[in-house]
Design a protein around this motif. Structure first.
Motif, mmCIF file in Angstrom:
data_model
loop_
_atom_site.group_PDB
_atom_site.id
_atom_site.type_symbol
_atom_site.label_atom_id
_atom_site.label_comp_id
_atom_site.label_asym_id
_atom_site.label_seq_id
_atom_site.Cartn_x
_atom_site.Cartn_y
_atom_site.Cartn_z
ATOM 1 N N TRP A 1 3.691 0.747 -7.118
ATOM 2 C CA TRP A 1 3.259 0.042 -6.064
ATOM 3 C C TRP A 1 4.187 0.421 -4.745
ATOM 4 O O TRP A 1 5.245 0.342 -4.779
ATOM 5 C CB TRP A 1 2.963 -1.247 -6.407
ATOM 6 N N SER B 1 -11.583 8.352 -9.409
ATOM 7 C CA SER B 1 -11.102 7.107 -8.870
ATOM 8 C C SER B 1 -12.062 5.903 -9.072
ATOM 9 O O SER B 1 -13.265 6.248 -9.637
ATOM 10 C CB SER B 1 -11.308 7.317 -7.288
ATOM 11 N N CYS C 1 -3.951 4.639 -10.118
ATOM 12 C CA CYS C 1 -5.063 4.797 -11.069
ATOM 13 C C CYS C 1 -4.734 5.946 -11.973
ATOM 14 O O CYS C 1 -4.850 6.116 -13.288
ATOM 15 C CB CYS C 1 -6.473 4.639 -10.581
ATOM 16 N N CYS D 1 -1.017 -9.140 -5.317
ATOM 17 C CA CYS D 1 -2.122 -8.450 -5.911
ATOM 18 C C CYS D 1 -3.382 -8.560 -5.377
ATOM 19 O O CYS D 1 -4.136 -7.872 -5.133
ATOM 20 C CB CYS D 1 -2.257 -8.607 -7.371
ATOM 21 N N TYR E 1 -3.846 -7.126 -1.750
ATOM 22 C CA TYR E 1 -4.061 -5.666 -1.829
ATOM 23 C C TYR E 1 -5.396 -5.523 -2.372
ATOM 24 O O TYR E 1 -6.049 -4.512 -1.749
ATOM 25 C CB TYR E 1 -2.871 -5.143 -2.807
ATOM 26 N N GLY F 1 0.779 -1.170 0.010
ATOM 27 C CA GLY F 1 -0.074 0.071 0.023
ATOM 28 C C GLY F 1 0.962 1.077 0.019
ATOM 29 O O GLY F 1 2.168 1.094 0.134
ATOM 30 N N ASP G 1 -0.761 6.057 -3.326
ATOM 31 C CA ASP G 1 -1.908 5.328 -2.932
ATOM 32 C C ASP G 1 -2.607 4.958 -4.131
ATOM 33 O O ASP G 1 -2.392 5.099 -5.269
ATOM 34 C CB ASP G 1 -2.836 6.522 -2.278
ATOM 35 N N TRP G 2 -3.644 3.912 -3.827
ATOM 36 C CA TRP G 2 -4.221 3.143 -5.020
ATOM 37 C C TRP G 2 -5.001 4.208 -6.025
ATOM 38 O O TRP G 2 -4.905 4.228 -7.262
ATOM 39 C CB TRP G 2 -5.118 2.357 -4.534
ATOM 40 N N GLU H 1 -2.310 3.906 3.306
ATOM 41 C CA GLU H 1 -2.739 2.685 3.264
ATOM 42 C C GLU H 1 -2.082 1.711 4.234
ATOM 43 O O GLU H 1 -2.608 0.531 4.484
ATOM 44 C CB GLU H 1 -2.785 1.996 1.695
ATOM 45 N N LEU I 1 -8.205 -3.274 -0.562
ATOM 46 C CA LEU I 1 -8.923 -2.103 -0.860
ATOM 47 C C LEU I 1 -10.473 -2.519 -1.148
ATOM 48 O O LEU I 1 -11.180 -1.718 -1.623
ATOM 49 C CB LEU I 1 -8.444 -1.638 -2.282
ATOM 50 N N THR J 1 -2.706 -4.108 -12.227
ATOM 51 C CA THR J 1 -3.234 -2.948 -11.787
ATOM 52 C C THR J 1 -4.605 -2.611 -12.743
ATOM 53 O O THR J 1 -5.569 -2.234 -12.134
ATOM 54 C CB THR J 1 -2.202 -1.842 -12.175
#
Length: 1326
Positions: free
Chosen positions: A1231, A1030, A1240, A1081, A1084, A936, A1235-1236, A940, A1088, A1137
């Motif tokens: 990664w 997002s 993105c 993955c 993770y 994360g 943050d996620w 995260e 999430l 991803t």
């Protein structure tokens, strides 16, 4: 002495002689103390207090003699007084005893006998002293007569035998002199007195202390008389001798009067004598009386000029100004008081030039700011004619050879002060002119270094219509250098330009003098900008190059000329301003049209490499010249911006071809036969080896940049270059001035690629690094004498091992290097290790320092805790790269090993719930386990500290003892409350412009306009409302943009994907590394709350589809390197991803990836897709070097130097490179760093806006981290900081704004698309 002074009745003649002898002995015994007295009063004080200061006072025979007479003359008086005072039996004791002594002494001194003794003693001592003075005067007269005879004999001797500043003039003894005597001497020195009287007065004056003379009341009169005596040859020697003494012993307030008097005397001498300048075959004899007298005075002045700078700062500025102004007045004498007639006169500056040909006096005056300010002010206001004369002389020297009036191009004089050269007393016109030229050149060279000195230009010159500007002066000097190159020796075999010029250092040849000036200009940034970075100057430097290229040269020594020019060009190209001038300013004339300086230089270098210069017949000279110009090119192509310009010329291929030819020739050199003449063959062999090493070093410098490393690998000489680098690295050579960094940066760049790290391993570099580390960590220095035990290190990594630690981090920074050095390598895990057994490879190092899982390994370490901590810190840095961690975990099961060690550290081994022992190793292992098991960004996950705290609970973090990780390390996801599709609810982004745009009814008609509108809305939203972008919104945006791009033929950079989903895809085998990546993955995604529990199988199926598809897109090439096999070495983070972005929808993910594969952006954001791709040129595909390195990282380094120069310099200082971090971040799609949501946004930015934004993003990150980077550079922790640093969420808005600004400033495109074309990455010779 008062008590000892006794009566002496009457002394006989014998006693008087005896007393004289005893007094002489006393004076000789204390002569050292008296001679050190600065004045007669001080000497009297020494004699009065001699009994107090001299412990041998009562041992002197003269003192004992006086005491005997005191006892004999006053003994009866003293005894009678004592009896009278002690009569009656009373004895004085204690203080009464002292009273008795004082009373007896007083009565004795009041007695008639005492007064009679004093009077007699005074009369006797007067006779004795007068007799001694008479003897001293007789001895002095004898010495003066002898001195007169010797002076007469040596009147025709050389100047140095009795010159004013010879050693004898500073070390003569002197007697004390009274003020009355000085007044008499001043009267005797009057010019109206007879010459003999004045000579005697001067001789006496030379024996007197200069401080007494200079401080007397009659000094002003005496100084006038001394100056008058300077004009008379019979008296000038004594005057100069006295002046020389005064210069060394007097303060500046006095010596400046003497100096100004000397200057006026010299000026009056030139004015009265009107010496003619030699013409034709006439000469000037410095031994002639007139010239000799002037020369001696000028030499004394020159010596004072060079010494006065050491102390005049301690005195008022007006004293210094008087000295400087009197000097300038003398040197400009002829120009202010010109003589009538056509005959040229001899000027003072010519004699100054003979004595100080390189103007050392002026260089010293200009060195300090205190004096330089006054010098420049006077030159500007009153004495600019001095600079005019110097400039006129340089111009005259240059023009005389243009007209062909000189008979010899090498006529020059050597410094007469040089003891190693024969002295000459006769000088011709040419030699005087040349001495003045050298002096003028040195003055001008020192003058233009400083800003106010350059402000004196432009200067109006007689017989010249236009004033001479600063640029004109530099062009004149360059022309002089080109017309008078110093000839190369016949055995010259040196290829480095600095070595080729070292044998002419210190010479007075024109080329060396001009080179010295130009080098000084190159070293000053501001000065070089004003003087050298001008179009006429560059044209003057390159003019001989263009002439020689056209085979039209008439120069006698073209190679020597070009070598001098190459040295200056290399120094100019070594600076940022000069490099930009060479690369980007199209203002030079070449082949009839305007062109770049770099073009002329590279074209000339290529002709030299191709041996297309028939005029250069000797191979050694040709190699020397070629090496010099390759070095100039090296200053350009070892920078990113320089390589961008030079790569189209194929210089790397030309150098490689020359190296292969030289290497093959050196292999065919026959072995010397005994008895044959081997001197020439041995020299040829040595020259060939030097030339071969020069070419290898030039090729090696391509590795200074990411794209240059790709070009180096394409030459096929990377192994030889690395071997050469390691051989030089072991010798630890001094880095030359033009090299901005040593081999540390090149090692770091080379280690990023698999072929590079394989070459490092085969050369022995890796082994040497491991052995050096082990010696520092476990053994210590063998040659260091141990006088006390080594202190216990307070830092986790001792400073003695920190350099080796950073070297290992640099070496293993890339996952490709880790795969190459550790792939398919098992650990030894021996049953026994000897204490003398040293690791020699990276697997051995991991076995001994990281995988310490047995008592045998523990006992084999001298410093177990320190060494194991070192290994864990190294492991922590390595595992920051996810691909490196997956390899280590798949091969060595790192996590299981660390967990087992943690469990063994529990105090109660019978239970797994006991308290764990808190020590440095358990804390390090806990940090390591959390880092690799919790994925994360900064918002995260939370990483535990490595430091202990004071108090009852030194470590407040929960220990990681089993899976899953403790909840305290996983942060609460308040910002990730997704809907069933993995995105935030629609109501959150109803006001988002991009969401409204993506609605079907808002779609424009044309594809182009749709993409333009999409980019506009996306930029607006990401700058103003980044939090709304997002989840499902980004998934829809990405899917729509990729679909539109893939449907447009003009937007497809690669051919569209042709892949049919087959049932057999389930049989595709995933490697253990890929399987571990899938597990990571999946964890993770579950964290999430994007993936469901059954999404693991879909992710595996997607990976199999992608692997099957990409296998059809790769070339078939066999290689021994592990990372160059058909499969991609590592996990496909982009595919994972995309799977998470699509909320675990396998079909949408696969469809998106297939469409994305035809886009240019896939080559940069999807490393697995471009690995060994058939769409790349053959050589690039075989190298397996990803475009994200040689293209994206290359542009990042180039722009970083221009936009954030401090960060660029910080990387260079640390031996680390920005390209390493870019490759690290981009390969794993940020990664564990972002943050996620920001990950993105990064993917969408590169796809929507284009791959150039990948460069802008990395640049923005470095700019954001600039304060921390500069701070970590000071503590030498930059590599570790960047590997561990998380990029915080608050940074999102900042870098998006910066991205837009960079796009506007830097232009529409960086040219990533053109870099992937075959003509660009595989340039040929042009």
């Amino acid at each position: 002495m008062a008590v000892c002074a006794a009566t002496m009745s009457q002394l006989s003649a014998d006693e008087e002689v005896q007393l004289q002898t005893l007094l002489m002995k006393l004076l000789r015994s204390i002569s050292d103390k008296i001679s050190g007295a600065p004045s007669t009063k001080y000497a009297e004080e020494i004699l009065l207090h001699l009994e107090e200061t001299d412990k041998n006072f009562h041992n002197y025979e003269f003192v004992r003699y006086l005491c005997q007479h005191v006892d004999g003359s006053l003994g009866t008086v003293v005894d009678d007084e004592i009896q009278n005072l002690t009569r009656g039996g009373h004895h004085a004791v204690g203080s009464g005893h002292d009273t008795l002594i004082h009373v007896v002494t007083r009565r004795t001194r009041d007695s008639a006998q005492y007064h009679q003794m004093i009077q007699t003693l005074k009369n006797t001592m007067m006779v004795v002293v007068e007799s001694l003075i008479n003897k001293f005067e007789e001895n002095q007269l004898g010495k003066e007569e002898m001195y007169t005879v010797m002076e007469h004999r040596q009147s025709n001797s050389q100047y140095a035998d009795n010159c004013s500043d010879s050693d004898s003039s500073f070390n003569q003894s002197y007697a004390f002199i009274r003020q009355e005597q000085l007044q008499v001497l001043a009267e005797k020195l009057d010019s109206s007195r007879p010459k003999e009287v004045r000579r005697e007065a001067l001789q006496a004056l030379c024996c007197a202390p200069p401080p007494d003379v200079l401080s007397c009341e009659s000094w002003s009169t005496m100084r006038r008389n001394l100056c008058a005596a300077l004009t008379e040859p019979e008296l000038s020697e004594n005057v100069l001798q006295f002046f020389a003494k005064s210069f060394s012993l007097s303060p500046l307030s006095v010596t400046r009067e003497i100096y100004t008097s000397l200057a006026k005397s010299v000026e009056s001498g030139f004015l009265s004598q009107r010496l003619s300048f030699p013409t034709g075959s006439a000469t000037v004899d410095i031994n002639s009386p007139q010239i000799s007298l002037l020369l001696k005075q000028i030499r004394l002045m020159n010596d004072f000029q060079k010494e006065v700078t050491t102390f005049w700062i301690r005195h008022p500025e007006k004293y210094m100004e008087e000295i400087i102004e009197s000097t300038f007045s003398l040197l400009s004498f002829h120009h202010q008081h010109g003589l009538t007639g056509t005959e040229k006169t001899l000027e003072p500056v010519y004699l100054f030039s003979l004595l100080d040909i390189k103007a050392t006096w002026f260089k010293k005056w200009m060195h300090g700011y205190y004096s330089r300010t006054v010098v420049l002010r006077l030159l500007q206001k009153k004495y600019k004619t001095l600079i005019v004369a110097a400039l006129q002389q340089c111009l005259h020297y240059s023009e005389s050879f243009e007209r062909g009036t000189s008979e010899s191009t090498d006529s020059h004089v050597e410094e007469p002060n040089d003891p190693g050269l024969p002295q000459t007393s006769v000088y011709t016109r040419k030699e005087l002119e040349y001495a003045f030229f050298v002096h003028s050149l040195c003055v001008l060279g020192k003058l233009i270094i400083y800003t106010n000195g350059r402000k004196l230009f432009p200067i109006k010159i007689r017989k010249h219509k236009d004033p001479i500007t600063l640029t004109d002066l530099i062009v004149i000097l360059i022309n002089i250098m080109c017309r008078h190159p110093h000839p190369l020796s016949s055995d010259t075999s040196l290829t480095d330009v600095s070595h080729a010029l070292q044998h002419v250092e210190g010479s007075l040849s024109p080329s060396c003098l001009v080179m010295e000036v130009l080098r000084m200009l190159c070293e000053q940034t501001e000065c070089a900008a004003d003087c050298l970075y001008q179009t006429p100057v560059i044209e003057a430097l390159l003019a001989p190059v263009a002439v020689l290229s056209a085979q039209q040269t008439t120069m006698g020594k073209p190679a020597a000329t070009q070598i001098l020019i190459a040295d200056i060009l290399a120094r100019i190209a070594n600076t940022d301003r000069g490099l930009a001038l060479f690369l980007f300013e199209k203002n030079l004339v070449g082949h009839g049209e305007r062109t770049f300086a770099a073009h002329i230089i590279v074209q000339f270098t290529l002709r030299l490499l191709n041996e297309a210069m028939p005029s250069l017949s000797e191979s050694d000279v040709s190699h020397t010249l070629c090496g010099a110009f390759i070095f100039v090119c090296q200053q350009m192509y070892n920078t990113c911006e320089g390589l961008q310009v030079l790569q189209t010329y194929g210089l790397h291929k030309a150098i490689a071809a020359a190296w292969k030819k030289t290497s093959s020739l050196s292999e065919r050199i026959p072995t010397p036969v005994s008895g044959a003449c081997t001197a020439r063959s041995t020299q040829e062999t040595a020259n060939m080896l030097v030339w071969e090493e020069t070419l290898l070093g030039s090729l090696l410098n391509f590795a200074a940049t990411p794209k240059g490393l790709l070009l180096l690998q394409q030459t096929g000489a990377i192994n030889e270059c690395i071997s050469y680098m390691f051989s030089r690295f072991t010798k630890k050579p001094q880095v030359s001035r033009c090299e901005k960094f040593g081999y540390g940066v090149m090692v770091t760049q080379v280690a990023v690629t698999a072929p590079g790290v394989a070459a490092l391993h085969s050369s022995g570099f890796v082994r040497s690094l491991v052995v050096e580390l082990w010696s520092s960590l476990e053994c210590g220095s063998d040659d260091a004498r141990v006088v006390h035990p080594r202190p216990t290190p307070m830092d986790p990594i001792d400073r003695s091992c920190f350099k080796s630690f950073l070297s290992l981090v640099n070496l293993l920074s890339s996952s490709l290097s880790v795969w190459e050095l550790l792939g398919r390598q098992s650990l030894a895990n021996k049953s026994e290790y000897t204490l003398r057994e040293m690791p020699t490879s990276i697997p051995d190092l991991i076995d001994r320092l990281i995988a310490v899982n047995s008592d045998v390994k523990i006992h084999s370490l001298f410093h177990y805790e320190q060494s194991h901590t070192f290994g864990l810190r190294l492991l922590s840095v390595l595992c920051c790269c996810l691909d490196s961690f997956l390899l280590l975990e798949s091969q060595y099961h790192i996590c299981s090993m660390l967990l087992q060690s943690q469990r063994e550290n529990i105090a109660d081994q019978d239970t797994t719930e006991g308290a764990i022992i808190i020590d440095s190793l358990s804390v390090e292992r806990n940090h390591m386990l959390v880092r690799v098991n919790v994925v994360g960004g900064p918002s995260e996950r939370r990483l535990p500290s490595r430091a202990l705290e004071e108090g009852e609970h030194p470590y407040s973090w929960t220990m990681f003892l089993s899976h899953p990780p403790p909840p305290c390390y996983v942060l609460n996801l308040q910002d990730f409350q997704n809907d069933s599709q993995g995105g935030i609810s629609f109501s959150v982004f109803t006001d988002c412009e991009i969401s409204s745009f993506l609605a079907p009814w808002k779609e424009p008609k044309s594809e182009e306009s749709w993409l333009e509108f999409c980019r506009r809305h996306f930029c607006k939203d990401i700058k103003s409302k980044p939090n709304t972008l997002s989840g499902k919104l980004l998934a829809d945006l990405l899917e729509n943009v990729v679909a539109h791009l893939s449907n447009s033929a003009s937007e497809c950079f690669f051919s569209p994907a042709e892949y049919k989903v087959e049932k057999g895809v389930k049989d595709v085998v995933l490697s253990s590394v890929e399987q571990l990546g899938i597990n990571t993955c999946f964890r993770y995604g579950c964290y999430l709350q994007i993936l469901q529990e059954d999404a693991m199988s879909d992710l595996e199926l997607l990976m199999k589809h992608v692997k099957a598809f990409l296998s059809t897109q790769r070339i078939n090439a066999s290689s021994d390197l592990i990372s160059q096999q058909d499969e991609y070495p590592g996990h496909d983070w982009l595919a994972s991803t995309v799977f998470l972005i699509m909320a675990g929808n396998m079909e949408r993910s696969l469809h998106l990836l297939l469409n994305l594969s035809s886009q240019l952006s896939s080559a940069f954001i999807w490393p697995a897709r471009i690995h060994a791709s058939v769409h790349l040129p053959q050589e690039v595909a075989e190298s397996r070097i990803p475009p994200v390195y040689w293209c994206t990282a290359h542009y990042v380094e180039m722009l970083l130097k221009a936009e954030v120069p401090l960060v660029h310099s910080a990387f260079r200082m640390c031996g680390f490179t920005p390209s390493q971090m870019c490759l690290h971040w981009l390969t794993q799609c940020f990664w564990n760093y972002l943050d996620w949501t920001e990950i993105c946004q990064y993917i969408c930015t590169c796809v929507v806006m284009g791959p150039d934004y990948q460069v802008y993003l990395c640049l923005a990150i470095f700019k954001h981290l600039q304060p921390e980077i500069l701070e970590c550079t000071q503590s030498q922790e930059l590599q570790v900081f960047l590997k561990n640093e998380l990029l915080w969420t608050c940074y999102c808005i900042y870098y998006q704004l910066l991205l837009h600004n960079l796009r506007v400033v830097l232009g529409a495109s960086l040219g990533c698309a053109s870099d992937l074309s075959k003509d660009s990455v595989n340039p040929g010779l042009q």
